[in-house]
Structure formats: structure tokens, C-alpha cells
Design an enzyme around this catalytic site. Structure first.
Site, PDB file in Angstrom:
ATOM      1  N   SER A  98       0.833  -1.191   0.000  1.00  0.00           N
ATOM      2  CA  SER A  98       0.000   0.000   0.000  1.00  0.00           C
ATOM      3  C   SER A  98       0.882   1.261   0.000  1.00  0.00           C
ATOM      4  O   SER A  98       1.663   1.455  -0.926  1.00  0.00           O
ATOM      5  CB  SER A  98      -0.955  -0.043   1.198  1.00  0.00           C
ATOM      6  OG  SER A  98      -2.039   0.824   1.027  1.00  0.00           O
ATOM      7  N   ASP A 124      -0.600  -4.686  -3.613  1.00  0.00           N
ATOM      8  CA  ASP A 124      -1.978  -4.203  -3.620  1.00  0.00           C
ATOM      9  C   ASP A 124      -2.125  -2.689  -3.542  1.00  0.00           C
ATOM     10  O   ASP A 124      -2.893  -2.163  -2.727  1.00  0.00           O
ATOM     11  CB  ASP A 124      -2.800  -4.859  -2.508  1.00  0.00           C
ATOM     12  CG  ASP A 124      -4.275  -4.975  -2.916  1.00  0.00           C
ATOM     13  OD1 ASP A 124      -4.537  -5.436  -4.036  1.00  0.00           O
ATOM     14  OD2 ASP A 124      -5.146  -4.576  -2.127  1.00  0.00           O
ATOM     15  N   HIS A 255      -6.954  -6.771   1.217  1.00  0.00           N
ATOM     16  CA  HIS A 255      -5.947  -5.742   0.941  1.00  0.00           C
ATOM     17  C   HIS A 255      -4.576  -6.128   1.490  1.00  0.00           C
ATOM     18  O   HIS A 255      -3.551  -5.854   0.875  1.00  0.00           O
ATOM     19  CB  HIS A 255      -6.407  -4.412   1.537  1.00  0.00           C
ATOM     20  CG  HIS A 255      -5.443  -3.285   1.334  1.00  0.00           C
ATOM     21  ND1 HIS A 255      -4.895  -2.974   0.101  1.00  0.00           N
ATOM     22  CD2 HIS A 255      -4.912  -2.390   2.218  1.00  0.00           C
ATOM     23  CE1 HIS A 255      -4.083  -1.928   0.226  1.00  0.00           C
ATOM     24  NE2 HIS A 255      -4.071  -1.575   1.503  1.00  0.00           N
TER      25      HIS A 255
END
Length: 297
Positions: A98, A124, A255
Site C-alpha cells: 500500500s 496491492d 488488501h
């Protein structure tokens, strides 16, 4: 993790950077799986400033700008080199989840690691979907518990809400996300978030603007792990069709791919290192050497 002999063995150093609100322990279970497959590998998983066990000096404004975070990561790598008394850096694979994906891409694009950098893996996050997700970030934060009665309650919430889908990873990383603050009168939830994500809002857009372009342009091997192909934006879709990077999709993960599927993530990262490992290259013999050996060319 023992990393003192990396330079001598040509073993890789996986440098991990977590996402916003997380900590270096988010990579702990994945790191263990990597070491099962490459026992000589080193793992350097840091807490970003304002996260985990780091502390901001009183009165100092927290700077979580992308440039600052990338500089911090380079500083940690450089200080590790000095602490381990390496003459030069070992082969490095940068791994970021992220926000961490934006940080490792920024560092890779700067070329400050030189030839030590074999490649970088982003978990992700892509520019298009990240920018879209920022629009609903405040709504998400408003629905998240402000605290927990116990650490165990915090772990349970992460698993029950499917924020984390692996209970082992949750038990490992969630305690580092919480701190026991003096409870106000009537407050039955003294365990609060160490990082106030709402306060990081001024930096959100700067983290992800231009990420796709930098990811495609930086030198080194490139790996993108996603939980769904719907996260690909136009620029990365075109780049993927042109074979500019490796893409793997884990639809069964949320996620937090590296925590939900630590073993599969580790296998992907180890394979990624092996594909980019220059020490494994076998160059053809020189013509002059063949002639000296009396061989016909």
C-alpha cells in the site's frame, strides 16, 4: 533475522515497508516463510515514522510526505550497512505494501541504491484505485472502532471484520498497532491506535500521484501483487500487456495480501528474487579463452 553474512554469501536482503497505520510486524509471518525457502536471506522490516515503535519528538510536526519516507528508508538501509560492517550492500529486493509500495517505488526511482537493487515488489496498490479509495477513506475511519477493551479484542475485530483474514498474522501484527493509553473516566476501551490515520490526510494524495509512471520507469525488476485485476489502472494495464513487469493476482486475499496469504506471498517474492539474481547468471566463455584452450570457434 541474522543478516551479518549476506555480503559473503550473495544472499538477498528483503527490505520491507508497511502501509499507512500498520507496522513492520505486518511482514513477520511472510518473512518467516521466506526464510524457510531461503535460510540465508536477510529481512529488514522497519517501522515508518509515526508508526509502530517509533516516536515523534514532542512539539515536532509529523512529516509523512513521500520524499521524507523514502529518505527514511534509505537512511535505515545505510545505517544497517554500517552496523553490520558490510563493505557494500547485499543484493536488495524492496517490498512495499500500500503506502509502502509508493515508498519503495520512490526509492527505486531515485536510483540511490545503485547496482545493489535487484528489483522492487509492490503489494496491492496502484495509482488509479488508490486515488479513488481516498475519497471514501474518511468514511471508513469513522466506522472503525476508536479503541478496544483489550489487545485480544483488537485482534478479534481485525479477524471478524475481515480486515485480516489470517488469525496467525493478526495475532502477530495487531498488538503493535495499539497502545494502552490512560483511560478517561468512563472509557472502557483504553487500547487506542498508535497511528491516527485521520491526521495523515494532508499527505494522502502526494503518496500516490504519479505512482504508475514511476513504477514502470524505475530501473530493476518489477513485481505487482494484487488482490484483484479490477485494481489495475490504464497505464499499468498497458504496461502489463507490454511485459514491463510481473503481475500476480490473489483473489482470495484482502488488501493485506502478505498477511492473508503469507506463504503464497513468500513464494512469489522468492521466485521474483531468483529471476533477478545476477549471481546466478552463467555467462558464455570468451572467444579468446576458447582459442587459448585450442578449441575451434
Amino acid at each position: 533475522m541474522p543478516i551479518s553474512h549476506l555480503r559473503a554469501t550473495k544472499a538477498p536482503l528483503f527490505v520491507m515497508h508497511h502501509g499507512a497505520g500498520s507496522s513492520g510486524l505486518s511482514f513477520a509471518v511472510c518473512a518467516s516463510e521466506i526464510r524457510k525457502r531461503v535460510p540465508a536471506a536477510g529481512i529488514l522490516s522497519t517501522d515508518a515514522r509515526g508508526h509502530g515503535m517509533t516516536a515523534t519528538p514532542a512539539g515536532e510536526e509529523l512529516d509523512l510526505s513521500l520524499g521524507t519516507l523514502a529518505k527514511d528508508l534509505l537512511t535505515v538501509i545505510t545505517m544497517t550497512k554500517a552496523e553490520m560492517k558490510w563493505a557494500e550492500l547485499p543484493p536488495i529486493i524492496l517490498v512495499g505494501h500500500s503506502l509502502g509500495g509508493a515508498v519503495v517505488t520512490e526509492l527505486a526511482k531515485s536510483a540511490q541504491l545503485g547496482n545493489a537493487l535487484l528489483g522492487y515488489a509492490v503489494l496491492d496498490v496502484v495509482e488509479g484505485s488508490a486515488m479513488d479509495a481516498l475519497q471514501s477513506m474518511q468514511t471508513y475511519l469513522s466506522t472503525r472502532p476508536t479503541g478496544f477493551a483489550t489487545v485480544e479484542a483488537g485482534i478479534e475485530w481485525h479477524v471478524r471484520s475481515r480486515t485480516l483474514r489470517n488469525s496467525t498474522a493478526a495475532r502477530t501484527s495487531v498488538p503493535s498497532l495499539l497502545s494502552n493509553e490512560p483511560a478517561a473516566e468512563g472509557d472502557s476501551r483504553p487500547w487506542k491506535w498508535r497511528t491516527d490515520l485521520a491526521q495523515t490526510q494532508p499527505f494522502w494524495e502526494g503518496w500516490f500521484v504519479g505512482l504508475s509512471k514511476k513504477f514502470l520507469e524505475a530501473r530493476g525488476g518489477k513485481l505487482l501483487l494484487l488482490a484483484g485485476t479490477d485494481r489495475l489502472d490504464t497505464e499499468l494495464t498497458i504496461g502489463q500487456m507490454q511485459g514491463k513487469y510481473n503481475l500476480q493476482v490473489f483473489p482470495e486475499a484482502g488488501h493485506f495480501i502478505h498477511e492473508d496469504l503469507p506463504e503464497k506471498t513468500a513464494i512469489s517474492l522468492v521466485d521474483f528474487h531468483r529471476r533477478n539474481d545476477r549471481s546466478a547468471l552463467v555467462l558464455p566463455p570468451k572467444v579468446s579463452d576458447l582459442l587459448k584452450q585450442g578449441k575451434r570457434v
